[in-house]
Structure formats: C-alpha cells, structure tokens
Design an enzyme around this catalytic site. Structure first.
Site, PDB file in Angstrom:
ATOM      1  N   ILE A 103       0.828  -1.211   0.000  1.00 31.23           N
ATOM      2  CA  ILE A 103       0.000   0.000   0.000  1.00 31.23           C
ATOM      3  C   ILE A 103       0.860   1.259   0.000  1.00 31.23           C
ATOM      4  CG2 ILE A 103      -0.287  -0.114   2.527  1.00 31.23           C
ATOM      5  CD1 ILE A 103      -3.206   1.061   1.983  1.00 31.23           C
ATOM      6  N   CYS A 104       0.382   2.258  -0.725  1.00 29.77           N
ATOM      7  CA  CYS A 104       0.968   3.593  -0.730  1.00 29.77           C
ATOM      8  C   CYS A 104       2.386   3.592  -1.312  1.00 29.77           C
ATOM      9  CB  CYS A 104       0.923   4.164   0.687  1.00 29.77           C
ATOM     10  SG  CYS A 104       1.062   5.945   0.796  1.00 29.77           S
TER      11      CYS A 104
END
Length: 169
Positions: A103-104
């Site tokens: 994620i991210c």
C-alpha cells in the site's frame, strides 16, 4: 487455520497502513510477525508515533517461514530499499507466488526488487512514474489485484485493501 503473515517495516511507516490491516488479519485468526532490519528494535510510525516491536530481522527469515507479506507505506519502504536483505526477501516473496499486500509507498520496495515488470499495480501518486518506469501498468484504483499482488494507493483505500487481502488469505 490461520496464516502466518510477515509485516516488513521500519521507522516512519504510515501508522494506519500497518495498524488497520494487522488488526483485521488478527481478528480473522492470522498471525502477524513484524520483520525489520534488527530484531528487538522498536519501529515508530510517522503520523501517530505507533510503536511496533520488530520480532525478527529480515536477515534471519525466509519466504518459506510465511504465507503472505504486508508492506505498509510511509517512508519505511524507502528506508528498507537500501537494505539488500529486505530487497531480496521482497523479491523472493513476489516470485514465490505467495500473496504480497503493498500500500501507498510500498511500491518503492517492489521497484528496487525489480518485480513489477508486466504487472498491474497502484500506489501513491508521487511514485506513479516510478511504477511505470519499473515496467508495470499503473492503474488508478483503490485496490488492484494482479495474481499474488494486492496494491492500494493511500490510507483512504485501506477498507478495500483489507477486503482483497483477506480474500487472498
């Protein structure tokens, strides 16, 4: 039976991108082992200062020890990508076909591991060009699933990220 998930992180990780998936995984009976550069160290989150004890050093573990890998974002992936063991562990995980939840800014670790060529992937807007340069097809969606890779863009995507990650487990 619960799965064994490695969460790879170091200082300045994005708190919610670690705490929320880990809470969801544990609630479903999965075990999360925190992997970092040095066992026994405390990794601190960048926003809320969440303290996470590192259970095992990345140099002491192998993909065979785990069923899945969680890579929270923040500045942690950028700090991890300079460590050869963290990079090779991540590459081995993606190549093992076991689930990898990114994620991210987690994409930074996967870019350095050179495992995104020909994959569909998403990540934080500041690394979109890097993802494309690594040979991946960038898709601007809250969650992108491509084989064993589950990726999301930012903390607001966490619910969809958790949902798809749990399906893989």
């Amino acid at each position: 039976m619960g799965k064994k998930i490695a969460a790879i992180l170091t200082d300045m990780f994005e708190d919610s991108e670690y705490t929320e998936p880990v809470k969801a995984f544990r609630e479903k009976g999965h075990e999360v082992i925190n992997i970092g550069l040095e066992a026994g160290k405390i990794a601190k989150g960048k926003k809320e200062g969440t303290e996470v004890q590192i259970d095992r050093a990345v140099s002491e573990v192998s993909v065979d020890d785990f069923d899945a890998l969680l890579i929270p974002g923040g500045f942690s992936p950028d700090k991890l990508r300079i460590d050869e063991k963290a990079v090779s562990f991540t590459a081995d995980f993606v190549n093992s076909d076991k689930p990898v939840f990114a994620i991210c800014h987690a994409g930074q670790l996967l870019i350095t591991a050179q495992v995104l060529q020909g994959r569909k992937f998403t990540g934080y807007k500041s690394i979109i060009q890097d993802i494309k340069n690594a040979g991946a097809e960038f898709i601007d969606r809250e969650v992108v699933v491509d084989g064993n890779l589950v990726s999301s863009r930012n903390p607001s995507d966490i619910p969809a990220f958790i949902e798809e990650s749990l399906k893989k487990l």
